[in-house]
Scaffold this motif. Structure first.
Motif, PDB file in Angstrom:
ATOM      1  N   TYR A 104     -71.332  22.396 -21.991  1.00 22.76           N
ATOM      2  CA  TYR A 104     -70.047  22.708 -21.365  1.00 22.76           C
ATOM      3  C   TYR A 104     -69.290  21.404 -21.119  1.00 22.76           C
ATOM      4  N   VAL A 105     -68.087  21.300 -21.696  1.00 21.71           N
ATOM      5  CA  VAL A 105     -67.298  20.069 -21.665  1.00 21.71           C
ATOM      6  C   VAL A 105     -65.965  20.349 -20.974  1.00 21.71           C
ATOM      7  N   ALA A 106     -65.687  19.631 -19.892  1.00 18.42           N
ATOM      8  CA  ALA A 106     -64.430  19.802 -19.157  1.00 18.42           C
ATOM      9  C   ALA A 106     -63.346  18.940 -19.795  1.00 18.42           C
ATOM     10  N   ASN A 107     -62.263  19.573 -20.216  1.00 20.23           N
ATOM     11  CA  ASN A 107     -61.141  18.874 -20.859  1.00 20.23           C
ATOM     12  C   ASN A 107     -59.996  18.742 -19.866  1.00 20.23           C
ATOM     13  N   LYS A 108     -59.778  17.521 -19.386  1.00 18.11           N
ATOM     14  CA  LYS A 108     -58.738  17.300 -18.371  1.00 18.11           C
ATOM     15  C   LYS A 108     -57.338  17.516 -18.934  1.00 18.11           C
ATOM     16  N   GLY A 109     -57.169  17.292 -20.246  1.00 18.72           N
ATOM     17  CA  GLY A 109     -55.841  17.308 -20.828  1.00 18.72           C
ATOM     18  C   GLY A 109     -55.192  18.672 -20.930  1.00 18.72           C
ATOM     19  N   ASP A 110     -55.985  19.740 -21.075  1.00 16.98           N
ATOM     20  CA  ASP A 110     -55.383  21.076 -21.185  1.00 16.98           C
ATOM     21  C   ASP A 110     -56.030  22.098 -20.254  1.00 16.98           C
ATOM     22  N   SER A 111     -56.821  21.604 -19.287  1.00 15.72           N
ATOM     23  CA  SER A 111     -57.420  22.481 -18.267  1.00 15.72           C
ATOM     24  C   SER A 111     -58.282  23.571 -18.882  1.00 15.72           C
ATOM     25  N   THR A 112     -59.127  23.171 -19.814  1.00 16.53           N
ATOM     26  CA  THR A 112     -60.073  24.101 -20.436  1.00 16.53           C
ATOM     27  C   THR A 112     -61.485  23.526 -20.372  1.00 16.53           C
ATOM     28  N   VAL A 113     -62.442  24.394 -20.630  1.00 18.38           N
ATOM     29  CA  VAL A 113     -63.828  23.990 -20.828  1.00 18.38           C
ATOM     30  C   VAL A 113     -64.232  24.420 -22.234  1.00 18.38           C
ATOM     31  N   SER A 114     -64.638  23.462 -23.051  1.00 20.07           N
ATOM     32  CA  SER A 114     -65.136  23.770 -24.392  1.00 20.07           C
ATOM     33  C   SER A 114     -66.621  24.103 -24.305  1.00 20.07           C
ATOM     34  N   VAL A 115     -67.016  25.208 -24.948  1.00 21.60           N
ATOM     35  CA  VAL A 115     -68.424  25.594 -25.019  1.00 21.60           C
ATOM     36  C   VAL A 115     -68.919  25.240 -26.418  1.00 21.60           C
ATOM     37  N   VAL A 116     -69.892  24.341 -26.476  1.00 17.75           N
ATOM     38  CA  VAL A 116     -70.416  23.855 -27.753  1.00 17.75           C
ATOM     39  C   VAL A 116     -71.781  24.465 -28.009  1.00 17.75           C
ATOM     40  N   ASP A 117     -71.952  25.063 -29.182  1.00 15.26           N
ATOM     41  CA  ASP A 117     -73.272  25.524 -29.625  1.00 15.26           C
ATOM     42  C   ASP A 117     -74.033  24.307 -30.130  1.00 15.26           C
ATOM     43  N   LEU A 118     -75.162  23.982 -29.477  1.00 13.54           N
ATOM     44  CA  LEU A 118     -75.870  22.755 -29.798  1.00 13.54           C
ATOM     45  C   LEU A 118     -76.516  22.791 -31.187  1.00 13.54           C
ATOM     46  N   ALA A 119     -76.887  23.960 -31.648  1.00 13.46           N
ATOM     47  CA  ALA A 119     -77.536  24.064 -32.956  1.00 13.46           C
ATOM     48  C   ALA A 119     -76.548  23.794 -34.089  1.00 13.46           C
ATOM     49  N   SER A 120     -75.382  24.419 -34.015  1.00 12.62           N
ATOM     50  CA  SER A 120     -74.392  24.271 -35.088  1.00 12.62           C
ATOM     51  C   SER A 120     -73.399  23.137 -34.828  1.00 12.62           C
ATOM     52  N   ARG A 121     -73.388  22.636 -33.579  1.00  6.98           N
ATOM     53  CA  ARG A 121     -72.457  21.571 -33.175  1.00  6.98           C
ATOM     54  C   ARG A 121     -71.002  21.986 -33.391  1.00  6.98           C
ATOM     55  N   THR A 122     -70.730  23.212 -33.009  1.00  5.06           N
ATOM     56  CA  THR A 122     -69.364  23.740 -33.118  1.00  5.06           C
ATOM     57  C   THR A 122     -68.936  24.316 -31.772  1.00  5.06           C
ATOM     58  N   VAL A 123     -67.632  24.317 -31.518  1.00  2.00           N
ATOM     59  CA  VAL A 123     -67.075  24.925 -30.311  1.00  2.00           C
ATOM     60  C   VAL A 123     -66.963  26.427 -30.526  1.00  2.00           C
ATOM     61  N   THR A 124     -67.615  27.202 -29.667  1.00  2.00           N
ATOM     62  CA  THR A 124     -67.607  28.659 -29.808  1.00  2.00           C
ATOM     63  C   THR A 124     -66.622  29.328 -28.865  1.00  2.00           C
ATOM     64  N   HIS A 125     -66.292  28.670 -27.747  1.00  2.00           N
ATOM     65  CA  HIS A 125     -65.341  29.227 -26.792  1.00  2.00           C
ATOM     66  C   HIS A 125     -64.517  28.099 -26.183  1.00  2.00           C
ATOM     67  N   SER A 126     -63.297  28.429 -25.812  1.00  2.00           N
ATOM     68  CA  SER A 126     -62.455  27.550 -25.008  1.00  2.00           C
ATOM     69  C   SER A 126     -62.034  28.344 -23.783  1.00  2.00           C
ATOM     70  N   ILE A 127     -62.535  27.951 -22.614  1.00  2.00           N
ATOM     71  CA  ILE A 127     -62.353  28.731 -21.395  1.00  2.00           C
ATOM     72  C   ILE A 127     -61.250  28.095 -20.557  1.00  2.00           C
ATOM     73  N   GLN A 128     -60.225  28.869 -20.219  1.00  2.00           N
ATOM     74  CA  GLN A 128     -59.163  28.372 -19.361  1.00  2.00           C
ATOM     75  C   GLN A 128     -59.655  28.346 -17.918  1.00  2.00           C
ATOM     76  N   VAL A 129     -59.542  27.182 -17.287  1.00  4.49           N
ATOM     77  CA  VAL A 129     -59.963  27.063 -15.891  1.00  4.49           C
ATOM     78  C   VAL A 129     -58.777  26.545 -15.073  1.00  4.49           C
ATOM     79  N   GLY A 130     -59.048  25.910 -13.925  1.00  5.36           N
ATOM     80  CA  GLY A 130     -57.976  25.394 -13.092  1.00  5.36           C
ATOM     81  C   GLY A 130     -57.404  24.091 -13.628  1.00  5.36           C
ATOM     82  N   TYR A 131     -56.448  23.551 -12.884  1.00  6.99           N
ATOM     83  CA  TYR A 131     -55.697  22.382 -13.316  1.00  6.99           C
ATOM     84  C   TYR A 131     -56.554  21.112 -13.211  1.00  6.99           C
ATOM     85  N   GLN A 132     -56.727  20.462 -14.323  1.00 10.38           N
ATOM     86  CA  GLN A 132     -57.502  19.233 -14.484  1.00 10.38           C
ATOM     87  C   GLN A 132     -58.958  19.386 -14.019  1.00 10.38           C
TER      88      GLN A 132
END
Length: 376
Positions: A104-132
């Protein structure tokens, strides 16, 4: 954590070892000091590396690169980059859910959390959260991730089974007119409560498992750093402007102690086996605290502007970074003595973490776009 090369430091004239116990401390002779650590590798990564996460049972570590919106995958057995994952803008905090094979990676620039599948090393979800989004903690037993959102003073509670936000919890006890508030969050693996701090607050917000209802525990001025020791069932809260450490019983939520500290207490590491908490104050001290009595037993004085702390309990070594001086200070924690050496410097060493599998310290060099690996 660090760049090309770095200095394991400190002018002896500015150091003062102060024993706060009943007996005066005496420093060891120079010939009694252990051999200095060495920079085993310097690994090029993406632009402006911010944070690093290790995954239990895996040889891989993951570095968020704020400047180019990527996560670098490091093989810690060879200390080389084996992959680069594109995530959201300005990634910073990250946390792994090893059992689910996710990062789970917190992205300050667009207020999302990227969910990365560790096996495939790809982003499977982008979750909108709060500001920064600022900090991330994962409770693997309850399949829950907690994300502090700095600019709207909330915590997003994420179901890691579905990767959706289940609830948004406002922090309590703060000044709503002040921005940049929500700070750190930690999850207790025993009670499965989450403890969240905010810099304009005088309380800690506790989020209950299952219901995600919140409770408030009093602290001191500007609670920031937070840590849970499951062995003592205590949460430790560093009150940045209060010059104190609040100790909370994680089962009863009672404040069991308030420890006076030096100026700007911030980063902490606990060694449960020896019942020792290491507390770094940014103004320039490293203190050892006995977690059975909640008293400071010794303090090492350092130059001001210290940033982050990591400890390897197996080699009795602490690593302290300072972006202001471009230095990494290495301390023998058994004697609370700086290990002197003068290797080349890095560029803006920031985050530092110890690989629990190898004991090596990984220092992210913010301006050097690299990671320095320090071995003992």
């Amino acid at each position: 954590m660090v760049f090309a090369v770095l200095t394991l430091v400190v002018a002896l004239g500015v150091l003062l070892l102060r024993d706060t116990g009943s007996e005066a401390a005496s420093g060891p002779r120079t010939d009694d000091l252990p051999a200095p650590p060495t920079v085993a590798a310097t690994i090029p990564v993406g632009a402006q590396p911010a944070e690093i996460a290790f995954v239990p049972g895996s040889p891989n570590a993951y570095v968020s690169n704020t400047g180019d919106h990527t996560v670098s995958v490091l093989d810690t057995t060879t200390d080389i980059v084996t992959g680069t994952i594109r995530v959201g803008p300005e990634p910073a905090a990250l946390a792994a859910h090893a059992a689910a094979g996710k990062l789970y990676v917190a992205n300050k620039g667009d207020s999302t959390v990227s969910v990365v599948d560790l096996a495939s090393r790809t982003v499977t979800h982008s979750i909108q959260v709060g500001y920064q989004p600022w900090d991330v903690a994962v409770d693997t037993a309850t399949n829950t991730a907690y994300v502090t959102n700095r600019l709207d003073d909330t915590v997003s509670v994420i179901d890691t089974n579905t990767d959706t936000v289940k609830r948004t919890v406002p922090l309590s006890g703060g000044d709503s007119s002040v921005g940049e508030t929500a700070q750190q969050v930690v999850a207790d693996p025993v009670t499965h409560r989450a403890f969240a701090t905010g810099v304009d607050h005088t309380t800690v917000t506790v989020i209950e498992p299952n219901t995600h209802e919140s409770k408030v525990v009093p602290a001191d001025t500007s609670p920031g750093g937070a840590l849970v020791d499951p062995e003592t069932h205590h949460a430790y809260i560093a009150n940045y402007h209060g010059q104190s450490l609040t100790v909370i019983d994680t089962r009863t939520l009672a404040v069991v102690a308030t420890v006076a500290t030096d100026i700007y207490p911030d980063d902490m590491v606990v060694d449960s086996a020896t019942h020792t908490l290491y507390l770094l104050c940014r103004e320039g001290t490293l203190s050892k605290i006995d977690t059975t009595t909640n008293t400071i037993t010794a303090t090492l004085r350092l130059p001001p502007e210290q940033d982050e702390l990591a400890v390897d309990p197996h080699s009795d070594t602490a690593y302290i970074t300072s972006e202001f001086t471009d230095d990494v200070t290495v301390v023998d924690t058994a004697t609370l003595t700086v290990i002197p050496d003068e290797p080349p410097k890095g560029a803006k060493p920031g985050a530092v973490e110890v690989d629990p599998a190898t004991g090596d310290a990984y220092v992210l060099n913010t301006a050097g776009n690299s990671v320095s690996v320090i071995s003992r």
